[in-house]
Scaffold this motif. Structure first.
Motif, PDB file in Angstrom:
ATOM      1  N   THR A  47       0.804  -1.224   0.000  1.00 18.57           N
ATOM      2  CA  THR A  47       0.000   0.000   0.000  1.00 18.57           C
ATOM      3  C   THR A  47       0.836   1.273   0.000  1.00 18.57           C
ATOM      4  OG1 THR A  47      -0.172  -0.125   2.420  1.00 18.57           O
ATOM      5  CG2 THR A  47      -1.971  -1.098   1.128  1.00 18.57           C
ATOM      6  N   ASP A  48       2.086   1.223   0.453  1.00 15.58           N
ATOM      7  CA  ASP A  48       2.945   2.412   0.481  1.00 15.58           C
ATOM      8  C   ASP A  48       3.909   2.355  -0.699  1.00 15.58           C
ATOM      9  OD1 ASP A  48       1.910   3.648   2.742  1.00 15.58           O
ATOM     10  OD2 ASP A  48       3.149   2.442   4.090  1.00 15.58           O
ATOM     11  N   VAL A  49       3.757   3.313  -1.621  1.00 21.61           N
ATOM     12  CA  VAL A  49       4.532   3.300  -2.854  1.00 21.61           C
ATOM     13  C   VAL A  49       5.243   4.640  -3.023  1.00 21.61           C
ATOM     14  CG1 VAL A  49       4.469   3.005  -5.360  1.00 21.61           C
ATOM     15  CG2 VAL A  49       2.852   1.740  -3.922  1.00 21.61           C
ATOM     16  N   GLY A  50       6.548   4.583  -3.162  1.00 23.63           N
ATOM     17  CA  GLY A  50       7.322   5.759  -3.522  1.00 23.63           C
ATOM     18  C   GLY A  50       7.528   5.775  -5.026  1.00 23.63           C
ATOM     19  N   GLY A  65      -2.128  10.935  -9.485  1.00 19.92           N
ATOM     20  CA  GLY A  65      -2.736  11.472  -8.275  1.00 19.92           C
ATOM     21  C   GLY A  65      -2.115  10.901  -7.018  1.00 19.92           C
ATOM     22  N   ASP A  66      -2.939  10.667  -6.005  1.00 18.62           N
ATOM     23  CA  ASP A  66      -2.422  10.146  -4.732  1.00 18.62           C
ATOM     24  C   ASP A  66      -2.358   8.628  -4.709  1.00 18.62           C
ATOM     25  OD1 ASP A  66      -5.089   9.444  -4.551  1.00 18.62           O
ATOM     26  OD2 ASP A  66      -5.506  10.616  -2.742  1.00 18.62           O
ATOM     27  N   GLY A  67      -2.709   7.997  -5.829  1.00 17.95           N
ATOM     28  CA  GLY A  67      -2.648   6.541  -5.916  1.00 17.95           C
ATOM     29  C   GLY A  67      -3.896   5.825  -5.445  1.00 17.95           C
ATOM     30  N   SER A  68      -4.896   6.571  -4.954  1.00 14.97           N
ATOM     31  CA  SER A  68      -6.057   5.922  -4.339  1.00 14.97           C
ATOM     32  C   SER A  68      -6.845   5.077  -5.329  1.00 14.97           C
ATOM     33  CB  SER A  68      -6.963   6.970  -3.701  1.00 14.97           C
ATOM     34  OG  SER A  68      -7.373   7.947  -4.650  1.00 14.97           O
ATOM     35  N   ARG A  69      -6.850   5.455  -6.617  1.00 12.88           N
ATOM     36  CA  ARG A  69      -7.621   4.640  -7.564  1.00 12.88           C
ATOM     37  C   ARG A  69      -6.978   3.281  -7.804  1.00 12.88           C
ATOM     38  NH1 ARG A  69      -6.656   4.841 -13.373  1.00 12.88           N
ATOM     39  NH2 ARG A  69      -4.850   6.119 -13.931  1.00 12.88           N
ATOM     40  N   PHE A  70      -5.719   3.114  -7.392  1.00 14.43           N
ATOM     41  CA  PHE A  70      -5.044   1.820  -7.484  1.00 14.43           C
ATOM     42  C   PHE A  70      -5.044   1.090  -6.140  1.00 14.43           C
ATOM     43  CE2 PHE A  70      -2.990   4.869 -10.341  1.00 14.43           C
ATOM     44  CZ  PHE A  70      -3.244   4.275 -11.556  1.00 14.43           C
ATOM     45  N   GLY A  71      -5.547   1.757  -5.108  1.00 12.68           N
ATOM     46  CA  GLY A  71      -5.539   1.166  -3.778  1.00 12.68           C
ATOM     47  C   GLY A  71      -4.224   1.322  -3.045  1.00 12.68           C
TER      48      GLY A  71
END
Length: 354
Positions: A47-50, A65-71
């Protein structure tokens, strides 16, 4: 486990497209290559991606974006200049801490997933676990020499003559041991901190480095022909879905995705194919393995085995095949049926002879 996804680099082999957009945002099967990479790490439960970015920070942030659409939760890490994969690890140290992590090259696509590689790493927990795959020309890759138990014996960059055929591909799993290796190595002859040198340092220090042979589809989308090949492969998994408007005079054959707001008028679409949101296909034929981007216009056109980026216009050109047409580019011509293969950059205008 965390993830480090690399999205820098100049993409010189993808010009003219990489002049006006980062290579990781070139779309395949309707999504940027980088989106496929984020999806792959998300499916591991990470869940944590740099995301390491260079000069295209704004464009990549707008797309991802903030990555939320990929979970996932994305943290952007700015790299001032591309100076090697190992330097990306050093840059990301504050984000990574002492956690295990997967490093994924953001211009690589592995649609069959990397669960097997992750399971091998978690079960054996070496200092590093790398993905390898047999290639026809080892001279173009970093090559891993393996022992019978899968341990890496030696890494050789672009060997001449070849010393094996197992290329190191774009996925690496690391424990925190890699940080000492990155700190210890020096720039290579080309002035970069090479991840292969860091892996070799671990080997020289007696650490265990292992490799897993990846049996699935892998493509580094560094060249136009690779983008088209990857687009073909990913469209092969497409399911038929019509969410736009298709009139009674049109025919859809096979797996075709018509996205919301798209219109198909007096046209034939042979799948697998994607008609992007807001696109208009009128009096045209879209052949197999074609991705039509958002807000494109096809009028009296024929196109197959191609990628049309958002806003592209094709008019009165009946036979385009194996093409990539950039954003808001225009290709027009007469009605003469001649096979054309084009690479057209963003906002360009091409008029073909009638």
């Amino acid at each position: 486990m965390k993830a480090l996804v690399l999205s820098g680099g100049s993409g010189t082999r993808l010009r003219p497209f990489s002049h006006s957009m980062p290579k990781q945002l070139i779309p395949v099967a309707g999504e940027p290559v980088l989106a496929h990479a984020l999806g792959a790490v998300a499916r591991l439960g990470v869940t944590d991606v740099g995301v390491v970015i260079g000069g295209w920070e704004r464009e990549i942030a707008e797309a991802i974006g903030d990555g939320s659409r990929f979970g996932v939760r994305v943290t952007y890490l700015r790299q001032e200049r591309p100076d090697g994969l190992a330097s990306c690890v050093a840059l990301a140290r504050p984000f990574l801490g002492d956690d295990d992590f997967v490093m994924y090259l953001g211009d690589n696509v592995l649609p069959d997933g990397i669960h097997g590689l992750a399971a091998e790493f978690r079960a054996r927990r070496p200092a590093a676990h790398i993905a390898v795959q047999k290639v026809e020309d080892p001279r173009a890759f970093g090559i891993a020499e393996l022992a019978s138990d899968g341990s890496v014996v030696r890494l050789v960059e672009k060997p001449e003559p070849p010393c094996g055929d197992l290329a190191v591909i774009g996925v690496y799993f690391f424990t925190a041991a890699v940080h000492a290796a990155v700190a210890a190595i020096r720039p290579s002859a080309r002035g970069e901190l090479e991840i292969t040198d860091a892996l070799q340092w671990l080997l020289d220090q007696g650490a265990r480095v292992t490799a897993g042979e990846y049996a699935g589809y892998w493509k580094d989308t560094g060249r136009p022909e690779d983008v088209l090949a990857c687009n073909r492969r990913l469209l092969g998994d497409l399911c038929r879905e019509v969410r736009g408007d298709v009139d009674a005079a049109s025919t859809l054959s096979g797996p075709v995705l018509v996205e919301p707001g798209a219109r198909v008028v007096r046209s034939r679409i042979d799948g697998p194919a994607i008609i992007g949101a807001g696109a208009v296909v009128k009096d045209s034929h879209v052949g197999p393995h074609t991705s039509v981007g958002r807000d494109c216009l096809l009028n009296a056109a024929g196109v197959a085995d191609s990628v049309l980026l958002d806003g592209a216009t094709i008019a009165a050109v009946p036979d385009l095949r194996g093409c990539i047409v950039g954003r808001s580019a225009t290709v027009t011509g007469g009605a003469r049926r001649v096979h054309h293969r084009l690479m057209v950059g963003d906002h360009a205008s091409v008029e073909l002879p009638g």
